[in-house]
Design an enzyme around this catalytic site. Sequence first.
Site, PDB file in Angstrom:
ATOM      1  N   GLU A 123     -11.420  -3.919  -3.112  1.00  0.00           N
ATOM      2  CA  GLU A 123     -10.458  -2.774  -3.380  1.00  0.00           C
ATOM      3  C   GLU A 123     -10.256  -3.074  -4.984  1.00  0.00           C
ATOM      4  OE1 GLU A 123      -6.720  -3.494  -1.031  1.00  0.00           O
ATOM      5  OE2 GLU A 123      -8.209  -4.620   0.429  1.00  0.00           O
ATOM      6  N   HIS A 163       0.809  -1.213  -0.267  1.00  0.00           N
ATOM      7  CA  HIS A 163      -0.098   0.024   0.065  1.00  0.00           C
ATOM      8  C   HIS A 163       0.641   1.168  -0.083  1.00  0.00           C
ATOM      9  CE1 HIS A 163      -3.442  -2.609   0.084  1.00  0.00           C
ATOM     10  NE2 HIS A 163      -3.716  -2.595   1.457  1.00  0.00           N
ATOM     11  N   HIS A 167      -9.763   2.044   0.475  1.00  0.00           N
ATOM     12  CA  HIS A 167      -9.448   0.819   1.343  1.00  0.00           C
ATOM     13  C   HIS A 167     -10.662   0.876   2.455  1.00  0.00           C
ATOM     14  CE1 HIS A 167      -7.408  -2.574   3.880  1.00  0.00           C
ATOM     15  NE2 HIS A 167      -6.678  -2.582   2.942  1.00  0.00           N
TER      16      HIS A 167
END
Length: 386
Positions: free
Chosen positions: A350, A141, A215
């Site tokens: 996602e 991420h 997210h």
Amino acid sequence: MKKIGGSLFILLAVLCIFGCNKKENNNKTNSDTMENVQVSDYGVTAKGDSIKKYTLTNKNGMKVEIINYGGIITSLMAPDKNGKYQDVVLGFTKPEDYFNGNPYYFGALIGRYGNRIANAKFTLEGKTYDIDKNDGPNSLHGGKEGFHTKIWTAEPVKDAKLPTLKLTYVSADGEEGYPGKLTTTVHYTLTDDNALEISYEAETDKATVVNLTQHSYFNLSGNFSNLITDHELQINADKFLPVNSTLIPVGEEKSVKGTPFDFTAAKAIGKDITAQDEQLKLGGGYDHNWILNGNGMRTIATVYHPASGRVMEVMTDQPGVQFYSGNFLDGKFDTKTGGKYEKRSGFCLETQHYPDSPNQPAFPTTELKPGQKYQTKTMYKFSVKK
Ligand code: BGC
């Protein structure tokens, strides 16, 4: 004297009518913009930055709250089959928990690269880049200080017909190890048919890689002590990407047929989640990328929570979706409705490009070059089934 007094009275009255009208008009303009995007103080970070909260409200009364720290969605109120609005996204009860690392990435915008990049490195145009290693051997991420930790410039879009918040963040060349100065703009819009639309745009001044996502963890029951295993999920994907022990795709595109990963027809998330399956073991549940059928903006997943009647549809133009069943939630944080966030008290869908694409040339490319525009859109649409 009487006459002068009378004229003065009339003059004052006329002035007042004009003045009052003007005030009324001003108020109207204010309330028009104020009505659908309201701004309030949210909290102060350890470094002393004041963070604001933006509340988007549509004509049905649906509300979404977003903060300019990490572009985080802190609340999303959706109606159930009886018209009762409840918060359906996981989030912290204290602002500090977002500001001090947000360990689960609750509600955040993720960049520059959503999901994992193997061994925290990739090669682009002959040069190898070492990026932040924050997940075992890999980068997850966008690194420890990814976009979820950044303060975004936020402005409600005044002339937009629907409540819209524009967020901008300029990531310096070399931030978290990524090449190129990347300017990212995200628009959150709440539509009249109860969809939250997220539009992403980015431009770079050097070749780089980009894979932005959102997210949010959802729990459509409106009670975060309930597990999401009773939610029925359908994903329009015939294939998924099996992973290795560090959750990097091994490169194979595997058919979901005959596996617990088959969500082509709606089934409860909990139905096969404990099946004896190597891939489920590696993920601790579902934590994989599905290869979405079709191209362009399309409905890629639908979630239905039978008890509340809530339905969430996901639309995107992206090639993949990471379905994560909240396997790493570990009972450390209070929920907004009492109790703690336990394993499987939320799920994420996602939308994104495949994990580790910069190292896997067979995957659709995530490269962005100067002069090109990265542009994608995802929608989460809420309705009910009675
Ligand atoms: C990943 C999980 C990770 C989680 C962090 C998800 O996108 O797929 O593996 O643990 O993010 O909250």
